[in-house]
Design a protein around this motif. Structure first.
Motif, PDB file in Angstrom:
ATOM      1  N   ASP A 187      -6.276  13.607   4.648  1.00  0.00           N
ATOM      2  CA  ASP A 187      -7.067  12.536   5.251  1.00  0.00           C
ATOM      3  C   ASP A 187      -8.477  12.991   5.600  1.00  0.00           C
ATOM      4  N   ILE A 188      -8.680  14.301   5.742  1.00  0.00           N
ATOM      5  CA  ILE A 188      -9.996  14.812   6.111  1.00  0.00           C
ATOM      6  C   ILE A 188     -11.026  14.495   5.035  1.00  0.00           C
ATOM      7  N   ILE A 189     -10.567  14.346   3.775  1.00  0.00           N
ATOM      8  CA  ILE A 189     -11.486  14.058   2.676  1.00  0.00           C
ATOM      9  C   ILE A 189     -12.200  12.722   2.894  1.00  0.00           C
ATOM     10  N   ALA A 190     -11.623  11.834   3.706  1.00  0.00           N
ATOM     11  CA  ALA A 190     -12.253  10.537   3.978  1.00  0.00           C
ATOM     12  C   ALA A 190     -13.616  10.696   4.647  1.00  0.00           C
ATOM     13  N   LEU A 191     -13.851  11.813   5.342  1.00  0.00           N
ATOM     14  CA  LEU A 191     -15.131  12.022   6.029  1.00  0.00           C
ATOM     15  C   LEU A 191     -16.270  12.235   5.046  1.00  0.00           C
ATOM     16  N   GLY A 201      -9.910   5.679   6.021  1.00  0.00           N
ATOM     17  CA  GLY A 201      -9.065   5.669   4.845  1.00  0.00           C
ATOM     18  C   GLY A 201      -8.561   4.296   4.462  1.00  0.00           C
ATOM     19  N   ARG A 202      -8.697   3.323   5.362  1.00  0.00           N
ATOM     20  CA  ARG A 202      -8.233   1.972   5.061  1.00  0.00           C
ATOM     21  C   ARG A 202      -9.339   1.111   4.487  1.00  0.00           C
ATOM     22  N   ASP A 203     -10.536   1.664   4.416  1.00  0.00           N
ATOM     23  CA  ASP A 203     -11.653   0.919   3.863  1.00  0.00           C
ATOM     24  C   ASP A 203     -11.376   0.576   2.405  1.00  0.00           C
ATOM     25  N   ALA A 204     -11.848  -0.558   1.993  1.00  0.00           N
ATOM     26  CA  ALA A 204     -11.571  -1.012   0.627  1.00  0.00           C
ATOM     27  C   ALA A 204     -12.157  -0.088  -0.429  1.00  0.00           C
TER      28      ALA A 204
END
Length: 487
Positions: free
Chosen positions: A395-399, A422-425
């Motif tokens: 999940d850190i990759i989302a940053l 992470g829930r962004d489209a």
């Protein structure tokens, strides 16, 4: 209310059995209008306590909870994603406290059974599946010989099948050049929807290691220590080679005193699946590159695939699909096996304890826990320890999206905020595809758990209590293989 608490499965006292409490009536509250997090409060809690509501099975926009209430007149209200709401389709009144729903209980009361297993405040307000909770689990005892027979047959299968069988008919494997700046490398991982990739050193004409989400976590933590805020320039000046050199000088150590591997853990296409699985377990890596070389000295290597335990587990389940009875261990409930991490309870001190966090804990706390405890994911729970979400290394990759890493303070950015990224489209589907939380019951058989873990994107199952989703444990694919291979 301060929810930023780090919980390492601290044991909770068992309530002693005693006289049944007040006469109560079961009342189901329903919020059918959607939301991410929904809570209930009312006159029956003196408006001081909020009760988490759970999504209805198969209908994520409908939240419900069952409460035990005394007969009479009651008022209540919902908190939906931080906003106070009332249901306009139910009776309501307006007063000094705003608009609230109302009802009057008149039917014959029932006695709710006392809860005698470790209870947290507000626990009795949670919806419970009493058909499951009241059921005494059958715990078949498996003899040592049956256990050894199961392990032997799985070992024989894995020893007689090779990594070549894991290769897909077509696909793409991403590799990173060692001279690439770390910033660009993690942007590449984000864009490709992956959390790790092999590193290629052209000066040596060989693959020399892996760059993964854990590297990003270590970089963020290191920059947070040496500097007050992370800047884009700091990542710009660090190449993968420079990061690897720095990591070798300050070798990262896990919670058991073992160093994260600096060399490349890899396998050849003709190596047996058992050896590949053991490499993943012993070196604590997520994937093993399958590399083939046309020369004896290993020059001109060809990267064929990244093998994972998930793929090997699929091979096992596929092979024994029609003869599962030949493996007695598959029929045993997971609660009776030495497998996974569990919430600490009396008499279970021999089991690995489970770490949990609340949504408003800081991202810095989560990253520190991932590093220090040597774990890959953390269940995110509410005040009643009911599962809300999961935060994992990947999940850190989302940053990386919109260079968020350069604009946040790890200690001021909550896990809830991090998960929303992470829930962004626009988030790559390769990193998050489908439900985030995958669950099972402690009464489920090992066979059922293994089948669920073979589904795409499922790396672990959270063991929850039926009806309340209260976290009891967590079982990963690695746990399955440690049990099956006795390592």
């Amino acid at each position: 209310m301060n929810l930023g608490v780090e919980m390492f499965g601290t044991s909770r006292r068992h309530r002693s059995g005693g006289p049944v409490g007040p006469v109560l009536i079961s009342k189901r509250f329903v919020w059918p209008h959607g939301g991410r997090m929904v809570f209930l409060t009312g006159s029956f809690t003196r408006w001081t306590t909020v009760i988490p509501m759970s999504p209805k099975e198969g209908c994520p926009t409908v939240f419900q909870v069952i409460c035990g209430l005394t007969p009479g007149y009651h008022q209540y209200k919902f908190n939906v994603d931080g906003e106070w709401r009332h249901d306009e389709h139910q009776p309501f009144v307006c007063g000094d406290g705003g608009t609230v729903n109302t009802f009057y209980l008149v039917r014959q009361p029932v006695i709710l059974p006392p809860i005698v297993n470790g209870e947290t405040p507000g626990r009795s307000h949670m919806e419970v599946d009493y058909d499951v909770v009241g059921h005494v689990e059958a715990k078949p005892r498996m003899s040592e010989s049956d256990l050894q027979v199961s392990r032997h047959r799985i070992s024989v299968f894995l020893s007689t099948h090779t990594a070549y069988e894991l290769l897909p008919e077509s696909g793409k494997v991403v590799a990173l050049d060692i001279t690439l700046p770390v910033k660009q490398a993690f942007h590449a991982l984000y864009e490709e929807g992956i959390s790790s990739a092999p590193v290629w050193d052209s000066s040596k004409c060989q693959f020399v290691g892996m760059l993964s989400a854990m590297d990003f976590i270590l970089i963020l933590k290191q920059l947070g220590i040496h500097g007050s805020n992370m800047t884009e320039e700091q990542l710009e000046t660090h190449t993968i080679a420079a990061w690897r050199e720095a990591k070798e000088q300050e070798c990262a150590i896990d919670s058991k005193g073992r160093a994260y591997p600096q060399h490349l853990v890899h396998a050849g296409p003709l190596e047996c699946l058992k050896d590949v699985a053991l490499k993943i377990l012993q070196d604590k890596v997520a994937t093993v590159p399958i590399i083939q070389s046309s020369s004896e000295d290993g020059s001109f290597p060809q990267l064929l695939h990244l093998a994972s335990l998930s793929e090997i587990l699929k091979c096992i389940c596929r092979h024994f699909k029609h003869c599962s009875d030949s493996l007695p261990i598959l029929q045993v409930p997971i609660s009776t096996l030495p497998i996974g991490a569990w919430v600490s309870k009396l008499g279970q001190s021999n089991k690995q304890q489970l770490a949990m966090l609340w949504p408003h804990a800081s991202l810095g706390e989560a990253l520190s826990l991932l590093i220090q405890a040597g774990i890959s994911s953390i269940p995110i729970v509410d005040i009643n320890y009911s599962l809300q979400d999961m935060y994992s290394r990947r999940d850190i990759i989302a940053l990386v999206r919109d260079k968020m890493y350069a604009r946040i303070d790890l200690d001021g950015f909550s896990i809830h905020q991090a998960l929303l990224l992470g829930r962004d489209a626009g988030f790559p589907c390769g990193l998050r595809n489908g439900p985030r939380c995958h669950m099972c019951l402690r009464s489920d058989s090992l066979h059922k758990v293994m089948e669920r873990l073979t589904n795409p994107g499922v790396r672990r199952l959270v063991v929850v209590e039926a009806g309340t989703r209260r976290v009891e444990g967590i079982i990963s694919i690695s746990d399955i293989f440690r049990l099956l291979l006795c390592c």
